[in-house]
Enzyme design. Structure first.
Site, PDB file in Angstrom:
ATOM      1  N   ASP A  20       9.481 -26.124   0.335  1.00  0.00           N
ATOM      2  CA  ASP A  20       7.970 -26.122  -0.136  1.00  0.00           C
ATOM      3  C   ASP A  20       6.773 -26.392   1.394  1.00  0.00           C
ATOM      4  OD1 ASP A  20       8.067 -26.654  -2.911  1.00  0.00           O
ATOM      5  OD2 ASP A  20       8.763 -28.747  -1.878  1.00  0.00           O
ATOM      6  N   GLU A  21       7.342 -25.147   2.249  1.00  0.00           N
ATOM      7  CA  GLU A  21       7.000 -25.014   3.047  1.00  0.00           C
ATOM      8  C   GLU A  21       5.503 -24.227   3.982  1.00  0.00           C
ATOM      9  OE1 GLU A  21       9.951 -25.168   2.796  1.00  0.00           O
ATOM     10  OE2 GLU A  21      11.085 -26.385   4.221  1.00  0.00           O
ATOM     11  N   LYS A  23       7.047 -21.025   2.032  1.00  0.00           N
ATOM     12  CA  LYS A  23       7.057 -19.853   2.957  1.00  0.00           C
ATOM     13  C   LYS A  23       6.527 -18.612   1.678  1.00  0.00           C
ATOM     14  CE  LYS A  23      11.366 -21.902   1.185  1.00  0.00           C
ATOM     15  NZ  LYS A  23      10.059 -23.099   1.066  1.00  0.00           N
ATOM     16  N   GLY A  24       6.272 -19.182   0.795  1.00  0.00           N
ATOM     17  CA  GLY A  24       5.347 -17.594  -0.218  1.00  0.00           C
ATOM     18  C   GLY A  24       4.091 -17.322   0.441  1.00  0.00           C
ATOM     19  N   LYS A  25       3.041 -18.106   1.295  1.00  0.00           N
ATOM     20  CA  LYS A  25       2.131 -17.017   2.095  1.00  0.00           C
ATOM     21  C   LYS A  25       2.661 -16.739   3.028  1.00  0.00           C
ATOM     22  CE  LYS A  25      -1.127 -17.749   4.806  1.00  0.00           C
ATOM     23  NZ  LYS A  25      -3.015 -18.574   4.484  1.00  0.00           N
ATOM     24  N   ALA A  46      13.432 -22.719  -7.810  1.00  0.00           N
ATOM     25  CA  ALA A  46      12.334 -22.544  -6.281  1.00  0.00           C
ATOM     26  C   ALA A  46      10.696 -22.226  -6.914  1.00  0.00           C
ATOM     27  CB  ALA A  46      13.065 -21.526  -4.935  1.00  0.00           C
ATOM     28  N   GLY A  47       9.567 -22.498  -6.214  1.00  0.00           N
ATOM     29  CA  GLY A  47       8.682 -21.311  -6.893  1.00  0.00           C
ATOM     30  C   GLY A  47       7.670 -21.765  -4.933  1.00  0.00           C
ATOM     31  N   HIS A  48       7.303 -20.145  -5.400  1.00  0.00           N
ATOM     32  CA  HIS A  48       6.135 -19.520  -4.130  1.00  0.00           C
ATOM     33  C   HIS A  48       5.167 -20.023  -5.253  1.00  0.00           C
ATOM     34  CE1 HIS A  48       9.538 -19.550  -1.773  1.00  0.00           C
ATOM     35  NE2 HIS A  48       9.815 -19.110  -2.160  1.00  0.00           N
ATOM     36  N   THR A 135      16.307 -30.493 -10.514  1.00  0.00           N
ATOM     37  CA  THR A 135      15.252 -29.645 -11.848  1.00  0.00           C
ATOM     38  C   THR A 135      15.757 -29.195 -13.560  1.00  0.00           C
ATOM     39  OG1 THR A 135      15.586 -27.321 -10.862  1.00  0.00           O
ATOM     40  CG2 THR A 135      13.483 -28.263  -9.695  1.00  0.00           C
ATOM     41  N   GLN A 230      13.239 -23.088  -0.451  1.00  0.00           N
ATOM     42  CA  GLN A 230      13.558 -24.331  -0.655  1.00  0.00           C
ATOM     43  C   GLN A 230      13.677 -24.822   1.501  1.00  0.00           C
ATOM     44  OE1 GLN A 230      16.519 -23.497  -2.620  1.00  0.00           O
ATOM     45  NE2 GLN A 230      15.290 -23.957  -4.562  1.00  0.00           N
ATOM     46  N   ARG A 311       4.672 -34.805  -4.813  1.00  0.00           N
ATOM     47  CA  ARG A 311       5.484 -34.980  -3.589  1.00  0.00           C
ATOM     48  C   ARG A 311       5.732 -35.985  -2.344  1.00  0.00           C
ATOM     49  NH1 ARG A 311       4.023 -28.491  -2.750  1.00  0.00           N
ATOM     50  NH2 ARG A 311       5.424 -27.868  -4.097  1.00  0.00           N
TER      51      ARG A 311
HETATM   52  P1  GDP Z   1       7.077 -22.771  -0.774  1.00  0.00           P
HETATM   53  O1  GDP Z   1       7.843 -22.588  -1.691  1.00  0.00           O
HETATM   54  O2  GDP Z   1       7.814 -23.275   0.762  1.00  0.00           O
HETATM   55  O3  GDP Z   1       6.188 -21.411  -1.095  1.00  0.00           O
HETATM   56  O4  GDP Z   1       5.323 -23.137  -0.916  1.00  0.00           O
HETATM   57  P2  GDP Z   1       4.385 -23.279  -1.926  1.00  0.00           P
HETATM   58  O5  GDP Z   1       4.834 -23.081  -2.831  1.00  0.00           O
HETATM   59  O6  GDP Z   1       4.969 -25.474  -1.895  1.00  0.00           O
HETATM   60  O7  GDP Z   1       3.534 -24.157  -0.699  1.00  0.00           O
HETATM   61  C1  GDP Z   1       2.855 -24.413  -0.937  1.00  0.00           C
HETATM   62  C2  GDP Z   1       1.117 -24.846  -1.652  1.00  0.00           C
HETATM   63  O8  GDP Z   1       0.567 -24.413  -0.283  1.00  0.00           O
HETATM   64  C3  GDP Z   1       1.057 -23.468  -2.015  1.00  0.00           C
HETATM   65  O9  GDP Z   1      -0.345 -23.733  -2.696  1.00  0.00           O
HETATM   66  C4  GDP Z   1       0.043 -22.400  -1.034  1.00  0.00           C
HETATM   67  O10 GDP Z   1      -0.820 -21.725  -1.530  1.00  0.00           O
HETATM   68  C5  GDP Z   1      -0.051 -23.586  -0.223  1.00  0.00           C
HETATM   69  N1  GDP Z   1      -0.345 -22.851   1.281  1.00  0.00           N
HETATM   70  C6  GDP Z   1       0.213 -22.221   2.017  1.00  0.00           C
HETATM   71  N2  GDP Z   1      -0.768 -22.467   3.313  1.00  0.00           N
HETATM   72  C7  GDP Z   1      -1.737 -23.054   3.258  1.00  0.00           C
HETATM   73  C8  GDP Z   1      -2.266 -22.875   4.367  1.00  0.00           C
HETATM   74  O11 GDP Z   1      -2.154 -23.339   5.344  1.00  0.00           O
HETATM   75  N3  GDP Z   1      -2.991 -24.455   4.094  1.00  0.00           N
HETATM   76  C9  GDP Z   1      -3.495 -24.652   2.584  1.00  0.00           C
HETATM   77  N4  GDP Z   1      -4.043 -25.798   2.562  1.00  0.00           N
HETATM   78  N5  GDP Z   1      -2.577 -24.446   1.705  1.00  0.00           N
HETATM   79  C10 GDP Z   1      -1.596 -23.064   2.052  1.00  0.00           C
END
Ligand code: GDP
Length: 430
Positions: A20-21, A23-25, A46-48, A135, A230, A311
């Site tokens: 949940d870091e 990574k998707g973004k 996993a969910g991005h 999950t 993850q 979380r």
């Molecule tokens: P992933 O599994 O590592 O991709 O994590 P998540 O999907 O849980 O992503 C984390 C959440 O944080 C998503 O809703 C993103 O849109 C959001 N997010 C990503 N980068 C940033 C950021 O820099 N700032 C904020 N406020 N939200 C972010």
């Protein structure tokens, strides 16, 4: 921080905390500059989350690069695939106007998560004395079947006899486990298996040799991005065992899980959140007290993308980040969610742990010891100013830059990207 951009022909994006870091973004931003995006492990657990224009896409199995028109998206052999969920996601994307047809390939060597694996997950978690907080999607049992050499692979779907033998064995196994646990069989398993096998016929049209495709693309001068799910602390070997996932989330897993050799990978970007979160059970040494925990959870929207589970939140853990830098061989860091800390008066970073045996600076292997450590914090002033609009480091308040400099020093890894919001444009490329 040194100047430089993310280059390389084959880059890996890996989570460096408990997932949940964001990574998707980061994958979404980097995907613009690559031709092929591949997932190398994990399943629908996993969910991005990716935000494009005013739309939010939550992707569980299909690489998030799919929202970029024309890019090839692959699911490597290291992935375990729930075929019903996969096509649900596939069709939902098409319904929202994303062209998926012809762009998604699935490794012939990938294993399938079958409905009986889901049931096994439920039986195991219900009966476990030590709950992992899975999950419940059958990921663990599917990987167990893989290691137990009784898994059903995509390539097997073309052979009716092999399917029958493996499926019968899988159904028999879960029925025995349910009988042992005095659990009722609701009679829907056969139906679900039948539906999965029908979807399996459709899946055969997407089967490919992902390693071969990737190497051919590289030979053709294309760029590849390998996307992990993850995070490092959930890696089966390097994570906080047994509170881990069932696969190798770390960069080494990118080679084995996609079918290429490790020398092909030349860039590894580690994604860290500017603070730490953890979902599921197991220790979180830098965890906040209740009040701060709730505050950060609200500020950061820290609820699971797949399960909606809240979380747990805590300060940035430099021991974990440094450990991740080492086991992943990071070439650079991407720090996300810096903006979430904008309103805080002070911000802490754990630089060591106090243990009964003395102070340690390396992330310990003993998960139970990790549950008892007392972090040693270094506290820096907050910046108490919005960072959403920053597009270069110089736009950031000096206290925010100092915080990032400290993260860089403590992890001994150059920061190459800083994310300051959910949108694509809210990124600083260093
Ligand atoms: P992933 O599994 O590592 O991709 O994590 P998540 O999907 O849980 O992503 C984390 C959440 O944080 C998503 O809703 C993103 O849109 C959001 N997010 C990503 N980068 C940033 C950021 O820099 N700032 C904020 N406020 N939200 C972010």
């Amino acid at each position: 921080m040194p100047e430089g951009s993310i280059s390389g022909r084959c880059l890996v994006v890996v989570g460096c905390q408990w997932g949940d870091e964001g990574k998707g973004k980061i994958v979404d931003v980097l995907a613009e500059d690559v031709d092929v995006i591949a997932r190398y492990q994990g399943g629908a657990n996993a969910g991005h989350t990716v935000h494009v224009a005013n739309e939010e896409f939550v992707l569980h199995q299909i690489p998030s690069g799919v929202v970029h028109p024309g890019k090839r998206c692959l699911l490597g052999n290291g992935v375990v695939l729930d075929v019903l969920d996969f096509f649900e996601e596939y069709d939902a994307l098409e319904a929202r106007g994303i062209e998926v047809e012809g762009r998604v390939g699935v490794s012939q060597r990938a294993h399938l998560v079958m409905p009986y694996h889901r049931l096994l997950d439920k039986v195991a978690e219900d009966r476990a004395t030590q709950k992992i907080g899975t999950t419940g999607r059958g990921i663990g049992p599917a990987y167990e079947a893989k290691a137990g050499r009784r898994g059903l692979r995509v390539v097997d779907l073309a052979n009716a006899d092999r399917v029958e033998t493996l499926v019968e064995e899988g159904i028999g196994r879960v029925r025995r486990r349910m009988a042992d646990a005095d659990m009722e069989d609701d009679g829907r398993l056969d139906e679900a298996v039948e539906a999965a096998l029908i979807a399996g016929e459709r899946l055969q049209g997407l089967a490919t040799d992902t390693g071969l495709e990737i190497m051919e693309a590289i030979r053709g001068g294309k760029r590849i991005l390998l996307e992990g799910a993850q995070g490092t602390a959930l890696d089966l070997d390097h994570g906080t065992y047994p509170f881990v996932t069932s696969s190798n989330t770390t960069a080494g897993g990118a080679a084995t899980g996609s079918g290429i050799g490790p020398t092909t990978i030349d860039t590894v970007i580690g994604v860290v959140k500017a603070y730490t979160t953890r979902v599921g059970n197991g220790p979180l040494p830098t965890g906040f007290d209740e009040v701060m925990d709730e505050r950060l959870r609200e500020l950061g929207g820290e609820f699971g993308a797949t399960t909606g589970r809240p979380r747990r939140c805590g300060w940035f853990d430099a021991l974990l980040a440094r450990f991740s830098a080492r086991v992943n061989g990071l070439t650079g860091l991407a720090v996300t969610k810096l903006d979430v800390l904008d309103t805080l008066h002070e911000i802490s970073i754990a630089t060591a742990y106090r243990t009964p045996g003395g102070t340690v600076e390396e992330f310990p292997a003993d998960t139970w010891q990790l549950g008892k450590v007392e972090p040693v914090y270094e506290t820096l002033p907050g910046w108490q100013a919005p960072t959403h609009e920053a597009r270069k480091l110089a736009d950031l308040p000096s206290a925010a830059r100092r915080y990032l400099d400290r993260v860089e020093e403590l992890t001994d890894t150059p920061i190459q990207m800083v994310s300051v919001g959910t949108r694509r444009r809210q990124i600083i490329r260093v």
